[in-house]
Motif scaffolding. Structure first.
Motif, PDB file in Angstrom:
ATOM      1  N   THR A  28     -54.242  48.827 -19.705  1.00 12.77           N
ATOM      2  CA  THR A  28     -53.600  49.872 -20.499  1.00 12.77           C
ATOM      3  C   THR A  28     -53.326  51.082 -19.615  1.00 12.77           C
ATOM      4  OG1 THR A  28     -55.716  50.821 -21.132  1.00 12.77           O
ATOM      5  CG2 THR A  28     -54.801  49.136 -22.591  1.00 12.77           C
ATOM      6  N   LYS A  29     -52.519  51.983 -20.125  1.00 14.31           N
ATOM      7  CA  LYS A  29     -52.175  53.209 -19.401  1.00 14.31           C
ATOM      8  C   LYS A  29     -51.734  52.895 -17.978  1.00 14.31           C
ATOM      9  CE  LYS A  29     -55.049  56.356 -22.009  1.00 14.31           C
ATOM     10  NZ  LYS A  29     -56.009  57.435 -21.972  1.00 14.31           N
ATOM     11  N   ASN A  30     -50.675  52.126 -17.846  1.00 17.69           N
ATOM     12  CA  ASN A  30     -50.291  51.697 -16.516  1.00 17.69           C
ATOM     13  C   ASN A  30     -48.864  52.053 -16.116  1.00 17.69           C
ATOM     14  OD1 ASN A  30     -49.084  49.944 -18.272  1.00 17.69           O
ATOM     15  ND2 ASN A  30     -49.723  48.084 -17.246  1.00 17.69           N
ATOM     16  N   ASP A  31     -48.180  52.906 -16.882  1.00 18.92           N
ATOM     17  CA  ASP A  31     -46.813  53.299 -16.521  1.00 18.92           C
ATOM     18  C   ASP A  31     -46.818  54.513 -15.596  1.00 18.92           C
ATOM     19  OD1 ASP A  31     -45.552  51.323 -18.019  1.00 18.92           O
ATOM     20  OD2 ASP A  31     -45.637  52.542 -19.849  1.00 18.92           O
ATOM     21  N   MET A  32     -45.845  54.560 -14.696  1.00 19.85           N
ATOM     22  CA  MET A  32     -45.743  55.648 -13.733  1.00 19.85           C
ATOM     23  C   MET A  32     -44.275  55.929 -13.449  1.00 19.85           C
ATOM     24  SD  MET A  32     -45.183  56.377 -10.182  1.00 19.85           S
ATOM     25  CE  MET A  32     -45.238  54.792  -9.418  1.00 19.85           C
ATOM     26  N   GLN A  33     -43.952  57.218 -13.317  1.00 19.17           N
ATOM     27  CA  GLN A  33     -42.619  57.657 -12.899  1.00 19.17           C
ATOM     28  C   GLN A  33     -42.780  58.670 -11.783  1.00 19.17           C
ATOM     29  OE1 GLN A  33     -40.555  59.240 -16.258  1.00 19.17           O
ATOM     30  NE2 GLN A  33     -40.123  57.238 -17.113  1.00 19.17           N
ATOM     31  N   ARG A  34     -41.889  58.594 -10.795  1.00 20.53           N
ATOM     32  CA  ARG A  34     -41.966  59.495  -9.644  1.00 20.53           C
ATOM     33  C   ARG A  34     -40.554  59.920  -9.245  1.00 20.53           C
ATOM     34  NH1 ARG A  34     -45.052  56.864  -4.909  1.00 20.53           N
ATOM     35  NH2 ARG A  34     -46.772  57.386  -6.274  1.00 20.53           N
ATOM     36  N   VAL A  35     -40.397  61.202  -8.881  1.00 22.20           N
ATOM     37  CA  VAL A  35     -39.116  61.744  -8.421  1.00 22.20           C
ATOM     38  C   VAL A  35     -39.383  62.574  -7.163  1.00 22.20           C
ATOM     39  CG1 VAL A  35     -37.212  63.309  -8.970  1.00 22.20           C
ATOM     40  CG2 VAL A  35     -38.194  61.882 -10.769  1.00 22.20           C
ATOM     41  N   ASN A  36     -38.528  62.433  -6.166  1.00 27.39           N
ATOM     42  CA  ASN A  36     -38.607  63.319  -5.013  1.00 27.39           C
ATOM     43  C   ASN A  36     -37.197  63.686  -4.560  1.00 27.39           C
ATOM     44  OD1 ASN A  36     -38.531  60.521  -4.087  1.00 27.39           O
ATOM     45  ND2 ASN A  36     -38.555  61.398  -2.047  1.00 27.39           N
ATOM     46  N   VAL A  37     -37.053  64.934  -4.118  1.00 37.28           N
ATOM     47  CA  VAL A  37     -35.772  65.426  -3.608  1.00 37.28           C
ATOM     48  C   VAL A  37     -36.039  66.175  -2.303  1.00 37.28           C
ATOM     49  CG1 VAL A  37     -34.631  65.604  -5.856  1.00 37.28           C
ATOM     50  CG2 VAL A  37     -35.897  67.544  -4.989  1.00 37.28           C
ATOM     51  N   GLY A  38     -35.056  66.146  -1.426  1.00 36.51           N
ATOM     52  CA  GLY A  38     -35.188  66.842  -0.155  1.00 36.51           C
ATOM     53  C   GLY A  38     -33.859  67.436   0.278  1.00 36.51           C
ATOM     54  N   LEU A  39     -33.929  68.545   0.979  1.00 35.11           N
ATOM     55  CA  LEU A  39     -32.751  69.206   1.512  1.00 35.11           C
ATOM     56  C   LEU A  39     -33.120  69.733   2.895  1.00 35.11           C
ATOM     57  CD1 LEU A  39     -29.867  70.308   1.115  1.00 35.11           C
ATOM     58  CD2 LEU A  39     -30.913  72.361   0.153  1.00 35.11           C
ATOM     59  N   GLY A  40     -32.284  69.405   3.882  1.00 35.74           N
ATOM     60  CA  GLY A  40     -32.581  69.830   5.243  1.00 35.74           C
ATOM     61  C   GLY A  40     -31.330  70.250   5.987  1.00 35.74           C
ATOM     62  N   TYR A  41     -31.545  70.931   7.105  1.00 34.24           N
ATOM     63  CA  TYR A  41     -30.452  71.365   7.952  1.00 34.24           C
ATOM     64  C   TYR A  41     -30.895  71.235   9.407  1.00 34.24           C
ATOM     65  CZ  TYR A  41     -26.761  74.244   9.958  1.00 34.24           C
ATOM     66  OH  TYR A  41     -25.697  74.686  10.708  1.00 34.24           O
ATOM     67  N   VAL A  42     -30.051  70.636  10.239  1.00 30.48           N
ATOM     68  CA  VAL A  42     -30.329  70.462  11.668  1.00 30.48           C
ATOM     69  C   VAL A  42     -29.208  71.131  12.451  1.00 30.48           C
ATOM     70  CG1 VAL A  42     -30.688  68.818  13.535  1.00 30.48           C
ATOM     71  CG2 VAL A  42     -31.468  68.248  11.230  1.00 30.48           C
ATOM     72  N   TYR A  43     -29.590  71.968  13.415  1.00 32.92           N
ATOM     73  CA  TYR A  43     -28.611  72.665  14.243  1.00 32.92           C
ATOM     74  C   TYR A  43     -28.914  72.379  15.712  1.00 32.92           C
ATOM     75  CZ  TYR A  43     -25.719  76.367  16.154  1.00 32.92           C
ATOM     76  OH  TYR A  43     -24.763  77.059  16.856  1.00 32.92           O
ATOM     77  N   ALA A  44     -27.951  71.820  16.416  1.00 28.60           N
ATOM     78  CA  ALA A  44     -28.137  71.484  17.832  1.00 28.60           C
ATOM     79  C   ALA A  44     -27.982  72.725  18.700  1.00 28.60           C
ATOM     80  CB  ALA A  44     -27.131  70.426  18.247  1.00 28.60           C
ATOM     81  N   LEU A  45     -28.997  73.016  19.509  1.00 35.06           N
ATOM     82  CA  LEU A  45     -28.930  74.109  20.483  1.00 35.06           C
ATOM     83  C   LEU A  45     -28.326  73.622  21.790  1.00 35.06           C
ATOM     84  CD1 LEU A  45     -32.433  75.690  19.881  1.00 35.06           C
ATOM     85  CD2 LEU A  45     -30.232  76.478  18.994  1.00 35.06           C
TER      86      LEU A  45
END
Length: 82
Positions: A28-45
């Protein structure tokens, strides 16, 4: 899933994930929900050196947990490739 695109001289990276699962270890009690979000920025020197910044959010709701779990993260760094 994720996507990246060029913007303001660098690269913007975005990701989103969703999971819906069932815990097989309990009856019993075995349901699960998961959400993840990401935002990134890469700048070449230079050709081998970049600076980056990343922000992320994670949320999980599982029947066997007392409360929902969530987390935020912010990461900045310098990357050099040999």
């Amino acid at each position: 899933t994720g996507v990246d695109f060029k913007a303001i001289g660098g690269t913007v990276k975005m990701s989103v994930g969703y999971a819906q699962a069932e815990n097989q270890n309990v009856d019993t009690k075995n349901d699960m929900q998961r959400v993840n979000v990401g935002l990134g920025y890469v700048y070449a020197l230079s050709k081998r050196t970049s600076v980056y910044g990343i922000g992320g959010y994670f949320w999980e709701d599982a029947d066997w947990q007392r409360d929902n779990i969530s987390a935020h993260e912010v990461i900045v760094g310098l990357m050099h490739r040999w």
